[in-house]
Design a protein around this motif. Structure first.
Motif, PDB file in Angstrom:
ATOM      1  N   GLU A 229      -6.457   4.963 -10.180  1.00  0.00           N
ATOM      2  CA  GLU A 229      -7.112   6.231 -10.508  1.00  0.00           C
ATOM      3  C   GLU A 229      -8.612   6.129 -10.313  1.00  0.00           C
ATOM      4  O   GLU A 229      -9.221   5.093 -10.575  1.00  0.00           O
ATOM      5  N   GLY A 230      -9.223   7.218  -9.861  1.00  0.00           N
ATOM      6  CA  GLY A 230     -10.659   7.223  -9.626  1.00  0.00           C
ATOM      7  C   GLY A 230     -11.471   7.221 -10.904  1.00  0.00           C
ATOM      8  O   GLY A 230     -10.970   7.526 -11.996  1.00  0.00           O
TER       9      GLY A 230
ATOM     10  N   SER B 169       0.854  -1.183   0.000  1.00  0.00           N
ATOM     11  CA  SER B 169       0.000   0.000   0.000  1.00  0.00           C
ATOM     12  C   SER B 169       0.887   1.228   0.000  1.00  0.00           C
ATOM     13  O   SER B 169       2.075   1.160   0.353  1.00  0.00           O
ATOM     14  N   LEU B 170       0.324   2.354  -0.391  1.00  0.00           N
ATOM     15  CA  LEU B 170       1.090   3.600  -0.375  1.00  0.00           C
ATOM     16  C   LEU B 170       1.500   3.978   1.041  1.00  0.00           C
ATOM     17  O   LEU B 170       2.528   4.627   1.248  1.00  0.00           O
ATOM     18  N   ASP B 171       0.712   3.554   2.028  1.00  0.00           N
ATOM     19  CA  ASP B 171       1.037   3.859   3.418  1.00  0.00           C
ATOM     20  C   ASP B 171       2.354   3.227   3.853  1.00  0.00           C
ATOM     21  O   ASP B 171       3.002   3.706   4.794  1.00  0.00           O
TER      22      ASP B 171
ATOM     23  N   SER C 228      -4.318  12.321  -5.173  1.00  0.00           N
ATOM     24  CA  SER C 228      -5.680  11.908  -4.815  1.00  0.00           C
ATOM     25  C   SER C 228      -5.692  10.872  -3.701  1.00  0.00           C
ATOM     26  O   SER C 228      -6.695  10.702  -3.009  1.00  0.00           O
ATOM     27  N   LYS C 229      -4.563  10.202  -3.519  1.00  0.00           N
ATOM     28  CA  LYS C 229      -4.442   9.193  -2.449  1.00  0.00           C
ATOM     29  C   LYS C 229      -3.786   9.769  -1.197  1.00  0.00           C
ATOM     30  O   LYS C 229      -3.529   9.041  -0.230  1.00  0.00           O
TER      31      LYS C 229
ATOM     32  N   ALA D 257      -2.864   1.033  -5.705  1.00  0.00           N
ATOM     33  CA  ALA D 257      -3.752   2.201  -5.744  1.00  0.00           C
ATOM     34  C   ALA D 257      -4.127   2.419  -7.199  1.00  0.00           C
ATOM     35  O   ALA D 257      -3.360   2.077  -8.105  1.00  0.00           O
TER      36      ALA D 257
ATOM     37  N   VAL E  26      -2.726  11.183  -9.459  1.00  0.00           N
ATOM     38  CA  VAL E  26      -3.190   9.952  -8.810  1.00  0.00           C
ATOM     39  C   VAL E  26      -2.621   9.871  -7.401  1.00  0.00           C
ATOM     40  O   VAL E  26      -3.341   9.572  -6.432  1.00  0.00           O
ATOM     41  N   LEU E  27      -1.329  10.149  -7.269  1.00  0.00           N
ATOM     42  CA  LEU E  27      -0.686  10.089  -5.953  1.00  0.00           C
ATOM     43  C   LEU E  27      -1.258  11.143  -5.012  1.00  0.00           C
ATOM     44  O   LEU E  27      -1.448  10.892  -3.816  1.00  0.00           O
TER      45      LEU E  27
ATOM     46  N   LEU F  71      -0.750  11.161  -0.844  1.00  0.00           N
ATOM     47  CA  LEU F  71       0.703  11.023  -0.684  1.00  0.00           C
ATOM     48  C   LEU F  71       1.418  12.364  -0.803  1.00  0.00           C
ATOM     49  O   LEU F  71       2.421  12.610  -0.130  1.00  0.00           O
TER      50      LEU F  71
END
Length: 258
Positions: A208-209, A112-114, A140-141, A206, A137-138, A143
């Motif tokens: 893209e929306g 995960s990005l976390d 929107s998450k 992750a 994209v990053l 980051l």
């Protein structure tokens, strides 16, 4: 009587053949090429013969189209085309929407990005439009964050918050899947991800929306936008059999956008 019927049938077939038109359509490998093969089969029933030409990068297909080496291409979204026209003065125009290919973040090192650590490296495409899209994209998450007025053509220099001090490696889009052994994560266009055996819905950490403005398009030279074959090409792509093929084959990884 039979001879007359056969003669009439032969004359009709000959006339149909004479009326058929041949065009070359440029695509990138993967889903754009696979879908265009199905489109070509539909177009053939409408008197349009499509010769599919594959290009391994994002730059050459527009140059080839502008130069008249091909008659249309199907591989890019509108923001990328706009950027190419601004930079290279191409006289090109979109005539129809095709698919949306949601960009995904992939990694062999984190789930995960976390899990990204301070100073980790994330690879993004090196062309301005797709690079900006990857950064969005990053963002929107959660980051990174950008200046409020940054728009969609963002670059690493527009970042105002980067809590993990992520380093960005800008690489050719086609090389990104092969970079996964060398970076901590990479933001990859769907066509190159799928070509490398990655499934956006299953493998991306992750994605893209759904409200992304990056629907792909069919592009021709401006002089050809009203040509009968251009209309037939769009009609063939928008055939219900193509929608069904996309939904059945890609199971939500690609979204029909017409």
């Amino acid at each position: 009587m039979k001879k007359l019927v056969l003669a009439a049938a032969f004359a009709l077939a000959t006339a149909s053949s004479a009326l058929a038109e041949d065009i070359k359509v440029g695509v990138t490998p993967g889903e754009h090429a696979n879908i265009m093969e199905k489109v070509a089969a539909v177009a053939k029933t409408k008197g349009l013969n499509i010769d599919i030409i594959e290009f391994s990068d994002y730059v050459v297909p527009n140059q080839a189209l502008n130069d008249g080496d091909i008659q249309a291409n199907s591989f890019q979204h509108q923001p990328y085309l706009d950027n190419q026209i601004a930079d290279r003065k191409f006289d090109l125009v979109a005539i129809g929407k095709t698919i949306t290919t949601p960009m995904g973040v992939y990694s062999k090192k984190v789930k995960s990005l976390d899990e990204l650590k301070d100073g980790d490296t994330v690879a993004i495409p090196n062309d301005p439009t797709n690079g900006g899209r990857a950064l969005l994209v990053l963002a929107s998450k959660g980051l990174i964050k950008f200046k409020p007025d940054a728009g969609i053509k963002v670059t690493p220099s527009d970042i105002i918050e980067n809590p993990k001090k992520i380093e960005f490696s800008e690489l050719d889009a086609a090389q990104l899947p092969r970079s996964l052994d060398d970076v901590d994560a990479a933001v990859i266009n769907t066509n190159y991800a799928m070509e490398a055996g990655l499934n956006p819905k299953k493998d991306a950490i992750a994605i893209e929306g759904e409200k992304s403005p990056y629907a792909n398009i069919i592009v021709v030279r401006s002089a050809d936008k009203d040509a009968p074959w251009a209309k037939t090409l769009v009609e063939a792509y928008h055939d219900e059999s193509i929608r069904k093929f996309i939904n059945d084959e890609y199971k939500g990884a690609l979204i029909p956008s017409w």
